[in-house]
Design an enzyme around this catalytic site. Structure first.
Site, short mmCIF file in Angstrom:
data_model
loop_
_atom_site.label_atom_id
_atom_site.label_comp_id
_atom_site.label_asym_id
_atom_site.label_seq_id
_atom_site.Cartn_x
_atom_site.Cartn_y
_atom_site.Cartn_z
N ARG A 95 89.94 -3.76 -75.23
CA ARG A 95 89.01 -2.95 -74.43
C ARG A 95 88.85 -3.67 -73.08
NH1 ARG A 95 82.48 -1.92 -75.09
NH2 ARG A 95 82.33 -0.54 -73.30
N HIS A 96 88.74 -2.89 -72.02
CA HIS A 96 88.60 -3.50 -70.69
C HIS A 96 87.42 -4.47 -70.63
CE1 HIS A 96 85.01 -1.13 -69.80
NE2 HIS A 96 85.61 -0.15 -70.47
N GLY A 97 87.48 -5.39 -69.66
CA GLY A 97 86.35 -6.29 -69.43
C GLY A 97 85.15 -5.52 -68.88
N ARG A 145 89.60 0.10 -64.56
CA ARG A 145 89.06 -1.02 -65.33
C ARG A 145 90.03 -1.46 -66.43
NH1 ARG A 145 85.96 3.62 -66.34
NH2 ARG A 145 85.29 4.10 -68.45
N GLU A 199 88.69 6.66 -71.40
CA GLU A 199 87.42 6.71 -72.15
C GLU A 199 87.09 8.17 -72.44
OE1 GLU A 199 85.42 5.95 -74.27
OE2 GLU A 199 84.45 4.18 -73.40
N TYR A 202 82.17 11.65 -70.92
CA TYR A 202 80.77 11.61 -71.38
C TYR A 202 79.93 12.78 -70.86
CZ TYR A 202 79.29 7.85 -74.48
OH TYR A 202 79.02 7.10 -75.59
N LYS A 210 71.59 4.39 -69.71
CA LYS A 210 71.53 4.59 -71.16
C LYS A 210 70.10 4.44 -71.69
CE LYS A 210 76.36 3.50 -71.87
NZ LYS A 210 77.46 2.69 -72.34
N ARG A 226 76.30 9.04 -78.73
CA ARG A 226 77.19 7.89 -78.50
C ARG A 226 78.06 7.56 -79.70
NH1 ARG A 226 74.03 2.80 -76.20
NH2 ARG A 226 76.17 2.04 -76.01
N ARG A 227 77.54 7.79 -80.90
CA ARG A 227 78.27 7.25 -82.04
C ARG A 227 78.66 8.26 -83.13
NH1 ARG A 227 79.56 4.60 -78.94
NH2 ARG A 227 79.28 2.39 -78.54
N HIS A 269 89.74 1.71 -73.77
CA HIS A 269 88.28 1.84 -73.69
C HIS A 269 87.63 1.85 -75.06
CE1 HIS A 269 88.79 2.90 -69.43
NE2 HIS A 269 89.95 3.32 -69.88
O1 LIG Z 1 81.64 5.12 -71.07
C1 LIG Z 1 80.79 4.26 -71.28
O2 LIG Z 1 79.63 4.33 -70.86
C2 LIG Z 1 81.18 3.04 -72.06
O3 LIG Z 1 82.42 2.60 -71.64
C3 LIG Z 1 81.21 3.31 -73.53
O4 LIG Z 1 79.96 3.68 -73.80
P1 LIG Z 1 79.36 3.84 -75.28
O5 LIG Z 1 79.31 2.48 -75.89
O6 LIG Z 1 78.03 4.44 -75.02
O7 LIG Z 1 80.27 4.78 -76.02
#
Ligand SMILES: O=C(O)[C@H](O)COP(=O)(O)O
Length: 341
Positions: A95-97, A145, A199, A202, A210, A226-227, A269
């Site tokens: 995953r990117h830094g 990124r 990614e 969103y 957040k 998010r999950r 990502h």
């Molecule tokens: O896109 C984002 O905000 C993050 O890279 C990943 O976010 P998340 O942990 O809320 O999925």
């Protein structure tokens, strides 16, 4: 597609055609991969997968597109010879830094934000951890990124091959980025960028803080966005939707390279990698919920005998445990030692 074209070009030089620590974390001996999930099947031992050329999966409608058999590749430094034994290949996921929006705690998704100084350092540190692992192909998302992370990590690689970004967006881009020395080509690693590894999108959360979003809509709602596996954020992609493109890309473009014995690094990502890990480790849609990936922590798999064997995260270039993984990795490191002394 770009990768195939690059390799054709390497072989034939056609004039026109060319080319965490929040973590998925598992304690793997001394290897610092801690898994937040409680009951996921991430034991300390290798996880075996079924035949990856022919299986169907429960992740949406995605299935492996290729059923060709596993072939030994002469160009796999892990193999070193052309024996008929099934090949094996290393697969590194990273995953990117940390990005500037990770730092600000903003939903980022497909917004193209660069790394912070800390993110740069994480990428360099990740590079040290994989500096003895063979890499023949690099895949990144189309976002800066992930590309910065891949390139910065490669500055640390002991083999000192040069990562070269493939440009196949049009014929002119292909033609203008040709390399005219076979010798130079051998010292290059193709870097293929693919939006499918981006990614997850969103939606209307992109750019929102957040914490403020949780305060406004409630912690549970935001956690669900998010999950959860199949609930998308407003006008965005669910993990399932992200998996449909990321896993399809993996099975159609990357898996054939692994099957051919190429060692691959993917810089991408949190969510595109979660969906690929879901596929590699055969996680259920329940299990993937608790899978968290840290920024800048490389994860190593060995694709062998048509299975994926999870090998944790190389702790440091000198970490003995990393090289105990397979004889071939140890041999590769030994070759590097000989070459560099
Ligand atoms: O896109 C984002 O905000 C993050 O890279 C990943 O976010 P998340 O942990 O809320 O999925």
């Amino acid at each position: 597609m770009a990768a195939t074209m690059f390799h054709q070009a390497i072989g034939t030089l056609e004039p026109r055609g060319h080319i965490g620590n929040s973590a998925l974390h598992q304690e793997c001996g001394s290897i610092p991969m801690r898994l937040m999930a409680r009951s996921l099947k991430f034991g300390t031992g290798p996880l075996k997968r079924e035949h990856y050329g022919s299986r169907k999966r429960s992740c949406g409608s995605i299935q492996s597109s290729s059923s060709s058999s596993y072939q030994t590749s002469e160009c796999n430094p892990l193999n070193g010879n052309t024996s008929k034994k099934p090949s094996e290949a290393a697969l590194i996921l990273i995953r990117h830094g940390e990005s500037l929006w990770n730092e600000k705690n903003l939903f980022t998704g497909c917004v193209d934000v660069p790394l912070t100084k800390k993110g740069v350092e994480e990428a360099i540190e990740a590079g040290k951890r994989i500096s003895n692992i063979p890499i023949d192909m690099i895949y990144t998302s189309s976002l800066i990124r992930a590309q910065m992370t891949a390139m910065l990590a490669m500055t640390q690689h002991r083999r000192k091959k040069v990562p070269i970004v493939m440009h196949d967006e049009n014929e002119q881009a292909k033609a203008w980025s040709q390399i005219f020395s076979e010798e130079t080509k051998k010292q290059c690693i193709p870097v293929v960028t693919a939006w499918q590894l981006n990614e997850r999108m969103y939606g209307e959360l992109q750019g929102l803080n957040k914490q403020e979003t949780a305060d406004k809509y409630g912690k549970e709602q935001v956690h669900e966005w998010r999950r959860s596996y199949d609930i998308p954020p407003p006008n965005g992609e669910s993990l399932e939707m992200c998996a449909e493109r990321a896993v399809a890309y993996f099975t159609q473009q990357i898996e054939p390279q692994l099957r051919a014995g190429k060692n691959v690094m993917i810089a991408a990502h949190g969510n595109s990698l979660r969906s690929i890990i879901m596929y590699l480790d055969k996680l259920t849609s329940q299990e993937v919920i608790s899978l968290e990936l840290s920024t800048g922590i490389p994860m190593l798999y060995i694709a062998k005998e048509e299975k994926y064997i999870r090998r944790g995260s190389p702790a440091a270039p000198t970490e003995a445990g990393v090289y105990a993984y397979t004889k071939n990795l140890a041999k590769y490191r030994q070759k590097l030692d000989e070459m560099l002394h």
